[in-house]
Design an enzyme around this catalytic site. Structure first.
Site, short mmCIF file in Angstrom:
data_model
loop_
_atom_site.label_atom_id
_atom_site.label_comp_id
_atom_site.label_asym_id
_atom_site.label_seq_id
_atom_site.Cartn_x
_atom_site.Cartn_y
_atom_site.Cartn_z
N GLY A 102 -7.76 -7.78 3.52
CA GLY A 102 -9.26 -7.87 3.91
C GLY A 102 -9.53 -7.61 5.59
O GLY A 102 -10.12 -8.22 6.24
N LYS A 117 0.55 -0.94 -0.51
CA LYS A 117 0.07 -0.34 0.14
C LYS A 117 0.66 1.24 0.12
O LYS A 117 0.44 2.40 0.07
CB LYS A 117 -0.77 -0.63 1.05
CG LYS A 117 -2.17 -0.63 1.15
CD LYS A 117 -3.06 -0.70 2.49
CE LYS A 117 -4.29 -2.00 2.29
NZ LYS A 117 -4.19 -3.25 2.74
N GLU A 166 -9.02 0.09 -6.42
CA GLU A 166 -9.97 0.36 -5.48
C GLU A 166 -10.26 1.35 -4.59
O GLU A 166 -8.88 2.92 -4.76
CB GLU A 166 -10.39 -0.63 -3.73
CG GLU A 166 -9.73 -1.97 -4.30
CD GLU A 166 -10.46 -2.79 -3.36
OE1 GLU A 166 -10.64 -2.52 -1.73
OE2 GLU A 166 -10.45 -3.55 -2.92
N ARG A 192 -4.85 -9.59 -8.50
CA ARG A 192 -5.75 -10.79 -8.61
C ARG A 192 -6.85 -10.96 -8.98
O ARG A 192 -7.91 -9.40 -8.33
CB ARG A 192 -5.63 -12.12 -7.61
CG ARG A 192 -5.84 -10.75 -5.51
CD ARG A 192 -5.84 -11.55 -5.02
NE ARG A 192 -5.95 -10.45 -3.51
CZ ARG A 192 -7.14 -9.93 -3.04
NH1 ARG A 192 -7.99 -9.92 -4.14
NH2 ARG A 192 -7.18 -9.51 -1.96
N HIS A 199 -13.90 -3.62 8.51
CA HIS A 199 -13.55 -3.30 6.62
C HIS A 199 -13.14 -4.43 5.69
O HIS A 199 -12.93 -4.70 5.14
CB HIS A 199 -11.90 -2.81 7.52
CG HIS A 199 -11.68 -1.34 8.49
ND1 HIS A 199 -12.15 -0.80 8.15
CD2 HIS A 199 -10.94 -1.60 9.48
CE1 HIS A 199 -11.97 0.34 9.24
NE2 HIS A 199 -11.25 -0.22 10.20
N HIS A 250 -17.33 2.75 -0.95
CA HIS A 250 -16.73 1.94 -1.60
C HIS A 250 -16.82 1.04 -2.50
O HIS A 250 -17.05 0.10 -2.87
CB HIS A 250 -16.14 0.82 -0.69
CG HIS A 250 -14.99 -0.20 -0.72
ND1 HIS A 250 -13.94 0.09 0.32
CD2 HIS A 250 -15.09 -0.66 -1.35
CE1 HIS A 250 -12.63 -1.03 -0.56
NE2 HIS A 250 -13.09 -1.46 -1.21
N LYS A 293 -3.13 1.39 8.76
CA LYS A 293 -3.26 0.11 7.59
C LYS A 293 -2.26 -0.58 7.20
O LYS A 293 -0.96 -0.10 7.28
CB LYS A 293 -3.55 0.77 6.24
CG LYS A 293 -5.05 1.10 6.08
CD LYS A 293 -5.37 1.35 4.46
CE LYS A 293 -7.01 2.76 4.66
NZ LYS A 293 -7.41 3.07 3.45
#
Length: 662
Positions: free
Chosen positions: A166, A118, A277, A294, A237, A210, A160
Site C-alpha cells: 500500500g 519481500k 506483481e 490474498r 506508490h 505496473h 521498500k
C-alpha cells in the site's frame, strides 16, 4: 458435504460487505466482527451475526488474533475469510485458524510466510527463475550495510518495507545524501504499519508500467492465471486507477507474464487467490515485484472481464473443490476500470479527512459497479484506511469504460466528508490517460499542475445557490410562523449572507426580483452578479435555473453548516451571518494545529527552541500514514500542548510559535 457452513469475515468496510454478498449467495451464513467505532457500520448490518472484538484502534480489535478466533468459536463459524489488509497476509493468523480447526480461506501458512516478506520472496523467485530487479534483500539490516549496498546498486533506488504494501514504508531515493533520512522514515512507517522494520533495496525502474497477474490455485495442484491488470497510475506508490486488460498488452507478452506468475505460484504450491506483481518497461522486459497472498482491492476489474466471481472461487477452493475453469477455458471480454474513492483532500496534499458521511448516494447504472461499506450518518474516523468505496465501470472498449467511469465518479454524492472525486474525474479525463499512455510517472509528469491539486475558491454560481437555499430556509420558516404560503415580498431590502469557508469570509447579497414560491433571485458576490431561480429544494436535491439552464444539485443543511456538491467536489460552508464579530487574526499566527484526528508519533522540539519556517516539529499518524507538521513562521516555541502517543482532534492546537520580529 461442504467443509464448512458459516463464514466469519475478519475485516470491515467495503471488502467485508463484498465477501458477505457472495458467501450469502452461495448459501453460507455470515458473521461480522467490528470494533466499538464500527458498531453501526454497513458490514455489521449486512451480516447474519456480529461480534464486537474491541476498541477502535486496530491493534486492540481487527489485529487481535485471539479476539477473532474467540468470535468464531462463539458463533460457530467454521471458516474465516480475511479480506485484504489487516490479518489477510499474516501467517500466524492462518496458523491460529488451523490450530482452532477453522478453515482459513486463503493460501497455506508456508506460502503466506514466504511471500509476505519481500526479502524472502525475492530470494525464492530468483531461485525459481522468475525475472527480478537487481537490489539488496539480505538479512543484515543495519544502516551501514544498507548504505554500502545502496552505493553498489546505484541511484535512483527504491527503499521498500519487506512486509506489507500500500505504499507504506516505501521511498524513492535520488541521491546518497537523502538515504539516511529516508531509511529512518521508511523503517518507522513500516514498523508502525506492519510490526516489522525490515527493508529491501532495489534499483528504481524509471517510468515503467505496473502490471499484475491474477493467479488461482486449488488443492489438487491446478494453477491458472486470469489475465492481467494495469495499475500504473499511482500516487505515493498507492494505486489510483486499475484496469483490465493492460492497454499495451499483446497475446505473446500476456502468455509470458502469465506463465511466469504461475511459475512463481507453483514454487510455493499455491492455493486460492493470489496476485503476482511485475514492473513492465518500455522494451517489454518485466521484473517480479512481489506476490500478494490474498484477494486484491482491484479484483473487480478481473471479475468483469472474465465473468467470474473470484470470492466464489476462493470459497470453493478452500472447501476442497477443484478450480471451475482450466486455463484454455478462461476468456477475456471487454474492458473494465476501477478507481478508489477516498476520504481525503486532494487540494491539500491528499490529507485524510474525518467527519460524518451526512449524505451518500452511489451512482449506479448499467455497466457500473460500486463496492462500498458506507451508510449515511456513519462517522469517518482516523483509525482506518481512508478508502470509502470503489467505483468500477465495464464497457465493450477501453474508452467506453473510461467514459462511464468518469460520469459515475462525478455523479456519486458524498457530503459531510471531503472526497477525492474531482481529482479522479480530472485524471480520467486527461488526454494522456485517455490515450492509454500512463506509466507510474504519469501523475508527476502530466498531472502535477491540475486544478484539483490546489485549493479552488467557490464559484459565484455555487455561492448564489448556497445563498438561495439559506434564503429559502429562512423565508419559509418565517412564512410558516406567520401561516403564509409565499416567500418574502420582492419590495423588501436585499438579504445579506456572510459565509465562511475554512478561514475565508465571503459575503453574498441576495435580492428578490419577484413574488411567489419560485421568485427570481439576483445574487451579488463581489463584482459578479448571478441571476437564478430556485425551483424546488427538498433537503437533499435543489432544482435551480441558472442562465436559462435547469440543474439538479445535491446539498445538505444542518445547523449553520451547508454542504453543496459542486464542480470542485464537496463544498462546505458555514453561515456566520448572525455570529458575533471577532477580531481578525494575524496571517501567520505561529499556531500549528492538527489537520485531522490522529495520534502523535513524535515531538521533535521543546519549549524555548528557536525554529525556522518549514522546520519539522511534530509527526502525526492518521489512517495508517505519517504526516509531518512544520513551522509556518520563524520564531521561538512558546508552548507545546501534546506528547508522543497522545490522541488529538482535528484543528486541535499542538504547538504555538512566537513569531520572530521582521
Amino acid at each position: 458435504m461442504p467443509a464448512f457452513n458459516k463464514i466469519l469475515i475478519a475485516n470491515r468496510g467495503e471488502i467485508a460487505c463484498r465477501v458477505m454478498r457472495t458467501a450469502q449467495d452461495l448459501g453460507y451464513r455470515t458473521v461480522a466482527v467490528y470494533s466499538e467505532a464500527d458498531a453501526d457500520a454497513r458490514h455489521v448490518q449486512l451480516a447474519d451475526e456480529a461480534v464486537c472484538i474491541g476498541p477502535a484502534q486496530v491493534n486492540q480489535s481487527y489485529l487481535v488474533i485471539e479476539n477473532i478466533i474467540a468470535a468464531a468459536r462463539k458463533t460457530g463459524a467454521d471458516a474465516i475469510h480475511p479480506g485484504y489488509g489487516f490479518l489477510s497476509e499474516n501467517a500466524e493468523f492462518a496458523r491460529a485458524c488451523e490450530a482452532a480447526g477453522i478453515v482459513f480461506i486463503g493460501p497455506t501458512v508456508e506460502a503466506i510466510h514466504l511471500m509476505g516478506s519481500k526479502r524472502l520472496s525475492k530470494i525464492a523467485m530468483l531461485e525459481a527463475g522468475v525475472p527480478c530487479i537487481p537490489g539488496y534483500e539480505g538479512a543484515d539490516q543495519d544502516e551501514a550495510t544498507l548504505t554500502r549496498e545502496a552505493e553498489r546498486i546505484g541511484y535512483p533506488l527504491m527503499i521498500k518495507a519487506s512486509a506489507g504494501g500500500g505504499g507504506r514504508g516505501m521511498r524513492l531515493v535520488n541521491d546518497g545524501s537523502e538515504l539516511a533520512a529516508q531509511i529512518r522514515t521508511a523503517r518507522s512507517e513500516a514498523q508502525n504499519a506492519f510490526g516489522s522494520g525490515e527493508l529491501i533495496l532495489e534499483r528504481a525502474v524509471i517510468q515503467p508500467r505496473h502490471v499484475e497477474i491474477q493467479v488461482f490455485g486449488d488443492q489438487h495442484g491446478n494453477i491458472v492465471y486470469l489475465g492481467e491488470r494495469d495499475c500504473s497510475v499511482q500516487r505515493r506508490h498507492q494505486k489510483v486507477v486499475e484496469e483490465a486488460p493492460c492497454p499495451v498488452m499483446t497475446p505473446t507478452l500476456r502468455q509470458a507474464m502469465g506463465e511466469a506468475a504461475v511459475k512463481a505460484a507453483a514454487s510455493v504450491n499455491y492455493v486460492g487467490a493470489g496476485t503476482v506483481e511485475f514492473l513492465l518497461d518500455a522494451s517489454g522486459a518485466f521484473y517480479f515485484l512481489e506476490m500478494n497472498t490474498r484477494l486484491q482491492v482491484e479484483h473487480p476489474v478481473t471479475e468483469l472481464i472474465t465473468g467470474q466471481d473470484l470470492v466464489a472461487w476462493q470459497i470453493r477452493t478452500a472447501s476442497g473443490q477443484p478450480l471451475p475453469l482450466a486455463q484454455e477455458n478462461i476468456r477475456l471480454t471487454g474492458h473494465a476500470m476501477e478507481v478508489r474513492l477516498y476520504a481525503e483532500d486532494a487540494a491539500h496534499n491528499f490529507l485524510p479527512q474525518t467527519g460524518t458521511a451526512l449524505r451518500w448516494e452511489p451512482a449506479l447504472r448499467d455497466g457500473i459497479r460500486i463496492d462500498h461499506g458506507l451508510v449515511e450518518g456513519q462517522a469517518i474516523t482516523p483509525f482506518y484506511d481512508p478508502m470509502l468505496a470503489k467505483v468500477i465501470a465495464y464497457g465493450a472498449t477501453r474508452d467506453e469504460a473510461r467514459r462511464k467511469l468518469l460520469r459515475a465518479v462525478e455523479d456519486c454524492v458524498l457530503l459531510g466528508v471531503n472526497g477525492n472525486q474531482r481529482f479522479l474525474a480530472n485524471l480520467l479525463g486527461h488526454p494522456e490517460f485517455a490515450a492509454g499512455n500512463a506509466t507510474t510517472a504519469f501523475i508527476g509528469e502530466h498531472f502535477a499542475q491540475d486544478a484539483s491539486l490546489s485549493p479552488q475558491p467557490p464559484s459565484a454560481r455555487e455561492l448564489a445557490v448556497v445563498a438561495a437555499l439559506l434564503y429559502q430556509r429562512s423565508a419559509s420558516s418565517r412564512a410558516h410562523q406567520q401561516q403564509l404560503a409565499g416567500w418574502r415580498s420582492a419590495g423588501s431590502a436585499p438579504w445579506r449572507f456572510v459565509l465562511k469557508q475554512a478561514e475565508q469570509r465571503i459575503e453574498v447579497e441576495l435580492q428578490v426580483l419577484g413574488d411567489g414560491t419560485q421568485p427570481r433571485l439576483l445574487a451579488t458576490v463581489g463584482e459578479q452578479a448571478v441571476e437564478l431561480t430556485l425551483l424546488a429544494a427538498d433537503g437533499r436535491w435543489a432544482h435551480v435555473e441558472l442562465d436559462g439552464v435547469r440543474q439538479r444539485l445535491a446539498y445538505h443543511l444542518q445547523g449553520d453548516g451547508i454542504w453543496l456538491y459542486g464542480h470542485n467536489g464537496n463544498l462546505e460552508l458555514q453561515d456566520i451571518t448572525h455570529a458575533p464579530a471577532t477580531g481578525s487574526s494575524a496571517a501567520a499566527s505561529g499556531s500549528v494545529k492538527a489537520p485531522m484526528d490522529g495520534a502523535i508519533v513524535e515531538v521533535l522540539v521543546e519549549e524555548g527552541t528557536t525554529v525556522a519556517k518549514g522546520q519539522l516539529l511534530v509527526v502525526l499518524e492518521a489512517m495508517k500514514m505519517e504526516h509531518p507538521l512544520k513551522a509556518g513562521v520563524d520564531g521561538v516555541i512558546r508552548r507545546i500542548g501534546v506528547s508522543q502517543g497522545d490522541q488529538v482532534k482535528n484543528r486541535q492546537l499542538l504547538v504555538e510559535i512566537e513569531a520572530a520580529e521582521v
